[in-house]
Write an enzyme that holds these catalytic residues in place. Structure first.
Site, PDB file in Angstrom:
ATOM      1  N   GLY A  64       0.819  -1.209   0.000  1.00 51.16           N
ATOM      2  CA  GLY A  64       0.000   0.000   0.000  1.00 51.16           C
ATOM      3  C   GLY A  64       0.850   1.255   0.000  1.00 51.16           C
ATOM      4  O   GLY A  64       2.027   1.227  -0.349  1.00 51.16           O
TER       5      GLY A  64
ATOM      6  N   LEU B 221       0.456   3.590  -2.073  1.00 54.22           N
ATOM      7  CA  LEU B 221       0.839   3.499  -3.490  1.00 54.22           C
ATOM      8  C   LEU B 221       1.292   4.844  -4.049  1.00 54.22           C
ATOM      9  O   LEU B 221       0.779   5.896  -3.671  1.00 54.22           O
ATOM     10  CB  LEU B 221      -0.342   2.977  -4.319  1.00 54.22           C
ATOM     11  CG  LEU B 221      -0.902   1.603  -3.958  1.00 54.22           C
ATOM     12  CD1 LEU B 221      -1.896   1.145  -5.024  1.00 54.22           C
ATOM     13  CD2 LEU B 221       0.182   0.555  -3.759  1.00 54.22           C
TER      14      LEU B 221
ATOM     15  N   HIS C  79       4.277   2.180  -8.084  1.00 52.25           N
ATOM     16  CA  HIS C  79       3.317   1.072  -8.040  1.00 52.25           C
ATOM     17  C   HIS C  79       2.383   1.123  -9.252  1.00 52.25           C
ATOM     18  O   HIS C  79       2.047   0.082  -9.835  1.00 52.25           O
ATOM     19  CB  HIS C  79       2.461   1.149  -6.771  1.00 52.25           C
ATOM     20  CG  HIS C  79       3.208   0.955  -5.491  1.00 52.25           C
ATOM     21  ND1 HIS C  79       3.428   1.976  -4.589  1.00 52.25           N
ATOM     22  CD2 HIS C  79       3.789  -0.144  -4.952  1.00 52.25           C
ATOM     23  CE1 HIS C  79       4.098   1.513  -3.552  1.00 52.25           C
ATOM     24  NE2 HIS C  79       4.342   0.227  -3.748  1.00 52.25           N
TER      25      HIS C  79
ATOM     26  N   SER D  98       7.455   4.326  -0.811  1.00 59.81           N
ATOM     27  CA  SER D  98       6.431   4.695   0.182  1.00 59.81           C
ATOM     28  C   SER D  98       7.088   5.361   1.388  1.00 59.81           C
ATOM     29  O   SER D  98       6.476   6.179   2.068  1.00 59.81           O
ATOM     30  CB  SER D  98       5.662   3.458   0.625  1.00 59.81           C
ATOM     31  OG  SER D  98       5.086   2.840  -0.506  1.00 59.81           O
TER      32      SER D  98
END
Ligand code: PAF
Length: 296
Positions: A31, A33, A37, A186
């Protein structure tokens, strides 16, 4: 866009997609993102009609003093970005769905996971292979996309797929960089100015070494020194700056003459944030030669 929480629902949805003739791809993520990604998802969507993005902050790949608790969790924005990039399904399970009571099996990693990040994060890759094997088992993909930024991870997973005879094509996808060359991650969102600016020394250091390599330098220690001399003054500490075999990530000896294709990999800390980056010398352009491409 379908959002799935339960492993058995994911398996059933992927079985049904395949039964209807769909080729299935998976993009495993934790996650938070970003455009890097999105590039993975776009690549997956070029190769398959069902594209599953998994979003799971995997506890087993974090060490005891690492950032599992504070890792950014931004599911709504992630779902939107995944859909815009071409995902047809998001799998976002709870921790106890992936590691239910009694869970004890782990996928043990080998030599590819020992050096570089493996030396500094000794349990990390076992956590990665274990969760990725679980995701592969649930999705049954023909294709799985992974970023080249996590180059050692890519090699460890490729090795796992080969060793376990998994009928899955592991697709490496290029690193997306900011305008100053910093690889998207991230964890970049932990960085505030002036630390964010300091971090840009990483692609500059890799680029200096890549240019020296392009000019004919093949000494492992000279290439590492070219990179280190630029990075060291800007970061708080260096886990490694290492030239290694680009297939099995085994570091070359300092006095080695490296071949015409070699990995230069870096892990450093800036204001408590661990950042990694790499370039495969002789195979891809230097980071500053691709800076900003597709990052907007
Ligand atoms: O690269 C990552 O985000 C993670 O290591 C992965 C592959 C999703 C496994 O948790």
């Amino acid at each position: 866009m379908r959002i799935v929480r339960a492993p058995e629902e994911l398996r059933a949805a992927c079985d049904s997609a395949r039964a209807q003739g769909s080729r299935v791809a998976v993009v495993p993520t934790m996650g938070a993102l970003h455009k890097g990604h999105a590039t993975l998802v776009e690549e997956a969507a070029r190769r398959a009609s069902t594209v599953v993005v998994t979003i799971f902050v995997n506890p087993t790949q974090f060490g005891p003093n690492e950032d599992f608790a504070k890792y950014p969790r931004t599911l709504d924005a992630d779902v939107e970005m995944a859909g815009a990039a071409g995902a047809t399904m998001v799998f976002a399970p709870a921790v106890d769905a992936m590691y239910p009571a009694g869970d004890e099996t782990r996928v043990r990693v080998g030599k590819t996971a020992l050096a570089l990040c493996g030396e500094h994060r000794p349990t990390h890759f076992e956590g990665v292979t274990t969760i990725v094997a679980k995701l592969f088992s649930l999705v049954g993909p023909s294709v799985a996309c992974f970023g080249r930024k996590d180059y050692q991870q890519l090699r460890v997973i490729t090795r796992m797929a080969t060793d376990l005879f998994l009928p899955i094509e592991i697709v490496p996808v290029r690193t997306v960089r900011e305008a100053d060359g910093l690889a998207l991650s991230s964890r970049n969102r932990y960085l505030r100015e002036p630390d964010r600016t300091r971090a840009a020394a990483i692609p500059r250091g890799l680029t200096a070494a890549a240019r020296s390599f392009a000019a004919g330098e093949r000494s492992a220690s000279a290439l590492e020194a070219a990179c280190r001399s630029i990075i060291e003054p800007s970061v708080d500490s260096i886990d490694y700056i290492t030239v290694a075999n680009a297939d099995n990530v085994e570091p070359f000896a300092k006095d080695a003459h490296v071949p015409d294709r070699a990995l230069l990999a870096v892990a450093v800390r800036v204001a408590g944030t661990r950042l990694i980056d790499n370039v495969v010398l002789g195979e891809e352009p230097a980071p500053l030669e691709r800076a900003g491409e597709g990052a907007a």
